[in-house]
Design an enzyme around this catalytic site. Structure first.
Site, mmCIF file in Angstrom:
data_model
loop_
_atom_site.group_PDB
_atom_site.id
_atom_site.type_symbol
_atom_site.label_atom_id
_atom_site.label_comp_id
_atom_site.label_asym_id
_atom_site.label_seq_id
_atom_site.Cartn_x
_atom_site.Cartn_y
_atom_site.Cartn_z
ATOM 1 N N SER A 208 0.842 -1.204 0.000
ATOM 2 C CA SER A 208 0.000 0.000 0.000
ATOM 3 C C SER A 208 0.869 1.243 0.000
ATOM 4 O O SER A 208 2.047 1.209 0.363
ATOM 5 C CB SER A 208 -0.865 0.049 1.251
ATOM 6 N N ILE A 211 -1.140 5.257 4.712
ATOM 7 C CA ILE A 211 -2.491 5.649 5.131
ATOM 8 C C ILE A 211 -2.336 6.873 6.018
ATOM 9 O O ILE A 211 -2.656 7.980 5.626
ATOM 10 C CB ILE A 211 -3.202 4.530 5.901
ATOM 11 N N THR A 212 -1.818 6.669 7.219
ATOM 12 C CA THR A 212 -1.656 7.819 8.111
ATOM 13 C C THR A 212 -0.171 8.088 8.384
ATOM 14 O O THR A 212 0.162 8.965 9.146
ATOM 15 C CB THR A 212 -2.360 7.557 9.460
ATOM 16 N N SER A 213 0.709 7.320 7.750
ATOM 17 C CA SER A 213 2.140 7.446 8.030
ATOM 18 C C SER A 213 2.833 8.308 6.970
ATOM 19 O O SER A 213 2.252 8.609 5.944
ATOM 20 C CB SER A 213 2.766 6.056 8.059
ATOM 21 N N THR A 217 5.181 1.224 2.058
ATOM 22 C CA THR A 217 6.223 0.504 1.325
ATOM 23 C C THR A 217 6.210 0.877 -0.162
ATOM 24 O O THR A 217 7.259 1.039 -0.778
ATOM 25 C CB THR A 217 6.037 -1.016 1.502
ATOM 26 N N ASP A 270 -7.599 4.531 11.281
ATOM 27 C CA ASP A 270 -7.298 3.244 10.691
ATOM 28 C C ASP A 270 -7.879 2.226 11.659
ATOM 29 O O ASP A 270 -7.217 1.780 12.569
ATOM 30 C CB ASP A 270 -5.769 3.109 10.590
ATOM 31 N N SER A 278 -8.506 -4.878 5.023
ATOM 32 C CA SER A 278 -7.567 -4.272 4.082
ATOM 33 C C SER A 278 -6.360 -5.192 3.855
ATOM 34 O O SER A 278 -6.006 -5.529 2.723
ATOM 35 C CB SER A 278 -7.113 -2.917 4.646
ATOM 36 N N LYS A 302 1.141 2.095 16.443
ATOM 37 C CA LYS A 302 -0.297 1.926 16.207
ATOM 38 C C LYS A 302 -0.910 1.003 17.261
ATOM 39 O O LYS A 302 -1.975 1.266 17.783
ATOM 40 C CB LYS A 302 -0.536 1.364 14.801
#
Lengths: 506, 506
Positions: A208, A211-213, A217, A270, A278, A302
């Site tokens: 992916s 998202i929030t980072s 990768t 998330d 996901s 997280k």
């Protein structure tokens, strides 16, 4: 009463309209056009647009007379691309059918469990572009905070898989790994793939974007090689090299996930059920059979404590089991960032250092990569229990992982050098002492405000780790940005919050 | 480290950009502009834009070189209006501060109760335009389905009041009425205001536009007189005539409510906590002291059974009491539409018929209006208990309510004739029998697909009521639309669902 679709449709000429609507398909119509007036399109926010080849749902935007000729319709880049339409093509406009799955969405908002059919309908409508941002956001929120049962998570996962392509590979095992994010710089995937593939395993890895980072990768890997592989290319790379590291979104594996992630990012949440669906939908759609999942645990990661990690691990295993996946969980230390870089290009440099066995390679990134690769070799049966780590280490040290990584990058389109940022700011220790705490969340926020992950070279370069002794004036970290505005913005934030690197005086 | 705001800002020349972004403030910048590149604005979706007079948050959209001159920035209508900016004005662009209240929003998504401070911060950021649609939708969903406690509803209500203007009127009582929607055509407000004001009460009525219905009182009233009154105009009208019927959104009373309602409409939900805060915040901000609230109950109304009505009534009274409002609840029959029209102009015709004592005026609309007006006269102490209905009836029958209504409309800008639709479709009974059921929700949906409330003349005209005997071929209702496309669309929907008017064969 009119019964056919044609009585509700209208023909216009396609024109490229150079307005960046991000990924949103938009069609622009003149305010005074007979079409907008007589068909009453103006009152709707979405319309069906059909080209020779394809049909999509687009957002309708009305423009003034000086921006478009009569009889023409403007298309945003996303709309042109989705329609495969060219300048001057004929476009047929019609009313979209009502979005029936929204009644399931409302039912979920009101706290009811959803059926397989409901999840299937919602995911299909999401992938077909029938959901507006407000609907996506409501779905995510209505499913957050434990509002999905274990069974619902399985049904959601299957619906996400079914709404996209699904890969099949000859033979088993097909291996995969995943890290439940939240730990800046924890970029083990490229190293693990290189080792697994060098040991003869098949690892068609899709990753992916963040998202929030500050980086996912796929964002990091993109600074080393193209990751926007279509299915045919991905298949070719894997057949030739045994593995790949592609962006999941570009191969249509669980495409609903990519749409939902865009909104989760805007919300900066998330949630657990969505997270499991996901992760597992991507793995199942990629054709994986054996998956190692890394869960870093730490006060600002997280997952914050071992109990929460155990609960998540149990749910992952249960849902995986229901869906026929072998899952091996690795709970790891999430108390501080891994490696030195935080941000796409800066993390890519760490990855290269480990793969190339450079003298200054980050030891923690190397260690974690070997542990995960070792578990994967054991789970997949190519190393005996307890001997995976050693096997992985040999593969890294003898250079075969690095050669395999280069080969994979070449097959994906060519290995490239990660970019460097033009603007930097050094953060120094204000007094002497010991590094006693690192706030991953504040670090991630600073890196994001500096431009990561959209600006590839932006982010942070850490110069200390927990437990290090520092003197006043020692370099703690460097902020990298591609523009002075963003550098300012991130520094402004850092100044108005407590220092993410805590130093306890002796 | 730069410390002032100026180092993060840039100056451009304002140009009107004729793209209809609905109510969204948008600033358009050239893709190749030095501003977008060097400041890194491109990566952000929102920017601060300041004119000589004001400062707003706008959505940033990048456009091609042929659409804008170098050094210029395009403004959408909404942005121009909010900034009070003219062609050629200087605009200063800068980064917006991070939206701190989003951490409260996330906390609510994760199921935590919110404090007064949290609600205040969220409502202020919403009114300041700092929330994107995804945030608004998440807030609404996170507060739906009983996820707000009674105390939280009070805090939310107060925060909504505090985020806007608040009116003060000399003397008490200041009366008001409200209907908890869900019943098509239930347009009693204009009649009740006319009667109350004719009896000497002060009734500065503000109404909403439709949330999930085919028309709100403001939508209907707008076909009779202007309702977009600013505060000064509203005050003048009320001082001169004793009352008004204005759109709440244009006078900045509880402006957060109007922003949230736009998203609730897109989601087609209207949750209890938000509903109570929406209703009461408007009343408190309008300076009301005594409020009659009508709750229609029926199988397809918003409130479906007496128990739910009682629970809602109790919550409304409790929150009202906490905030110093005298609330009187009237639970009414919600089994079928009220009056004949469903849709702004069609309902306005019913209202005129009742006010003018026309022979064919809908008896149910008259009866309900008199009941509510009577309760209001009693609650406010200008009629003895039990004698309110008679007093209201006298005021209607002797023409003084109609004269007062005309005077109010004139003061608001002039009484006008509601428009008529050009496209109609008659729905006939397929067989003889008795009207045994009417599905308000399907009727509302058909009226909305026909164009209501945006198309003022669109909607339905009912020709039968529950219990009526009909023969095959009798007219049941007429669908009105302003365009053939919308007429088609609504008929298509009606054909694919069960008939909203159920006829039981003898």
């Amino acid at each position: 009463m009119p019964t056919n679709e044609h009585s509700q449709s209208t023909v216009l000429v396609a024109r490229h309209f150079d307005i960046d609507t991000r990924q949103e398909p938009v069609i622009f119509l003149r305010r005074d056009s007979a079409v907008a007036r007589s068909e009453g399109f103006e009152a709707l926010s979405r319309v069906n647009v059909a080209s020779k080849h394809r049909s999509i749902i687009a957002t309708l935007v009305i423009v003034g007379e000086d921006l478009l000729q009569p009889g023409h319709a403007g298309l945003s880049d996303a709309a042109r691309h989705l329609l495969d339409s060219h300048e001057g093509d004929e476009l047929v406009l019609s009313y979209p059918r009502p979005v029936k799955s929204l009644s399931y969405l409302r039912s979920k908002i009101y706290g009811n469990p959803l059926s397989a059919q409901a999840f299937q309908a919602i995911m299909r409508d999401i992938v077909d572009g029938r959901y507006m941002d407000v609907h996506l956001s409501a779905f995510i929120t209505a499913c957050a905070n434990g509002r999905l049962s274990g069974d619902e998570i399985s049904l959601l996962t299957e619906a996400m898989v079914d709404a996209g392509e699904r890969l099949h590979w000859p033979g088993t095992p097909i291996v995969d790994k995943h890290c439940i994010g939240g730990l800046p710089g924890n970029r083990t995937t490229p190293v693990v793939v290189a080792i697994a593939v060098a040991r003869g395993l098949t690892m068609p890895k899709t990753s992916s974007r963040a998202i929030t980072s500050p980086s996912g990768t796929a964002d990091t890997m993109e600074t080393l090689a193209p990751v926007d592989l279509d299915l045919a290319t991905m298949r070719r790379v894997v057949e030739r090299e045994g593995g790949c590291i592609a962006w999941g979104g570009s191969v249509s594996l669980s495409p609903a996930d990519d749409i939902l992630i865009r909104v989760e990012r805007a919300l900066n949440i998330d949630s657990e059920g969505q997270l499991i669906a996901s992760v597992l939908s991507k793995k199942i759609a990629a054709g994986s059979t054996h998956v190692v999942i890394d869960i870093p645990v730490g006060p600002t990661a997280k997952v914050r404590d071992p109990a929460a990690a155990d609960a998540l691990a149990a749910q992952l295993k249960a849902v995986g089991h229901q869906l026929g996946l072998e899952i091996c969980i690795a709970v790891s230390d999430g108390s501080q960032p891994v490696g030195r870089g935080i941000g796409p290009a800066l993390e890519a440099r760490d990855v290269l250092a480990v793969l190339q066995n450079q003298a200054g390679a980050p030891a923690d990134l190397r260690q974690r990569s070997l542990e995960l690769a070792g578990l994967l070799l054991e789970t997949a049966g190519v190393a005996d229990p307890g001997l995976g780590f050693e096997a992985a280490e040999r593969t890294l040290d003898d250079g075969s992982a690095w050669s395999r990584f280069q080969a994979i990058c070449e097959a994906q389109g060519g290995l490239s050098e990660p970019p460097r940022a033009n603007y930097r700011y050094d953060v120094f220790a204000e007094h002497e002492g010991t590094v006693s705490g690192i706030d991953n969340r504040v670090l991630a926020r600073v890196a994001k405000l500096a431009g990561a992950p959209n600006d590839k070279a932006a982010g942070l370069e850490m110069n200390v780790r927990l437990g290090n002794r520092v003197n006043a004036g020692d370099l703690l970290m460097v902020v990298h940005a591609e523009s002075p505005g963003e550098l300012d913005y991130s520094l402004h934030y850092m100044k108005s919050h407590r220092n993410p690197i805590e130093i306890t005086q002796p």
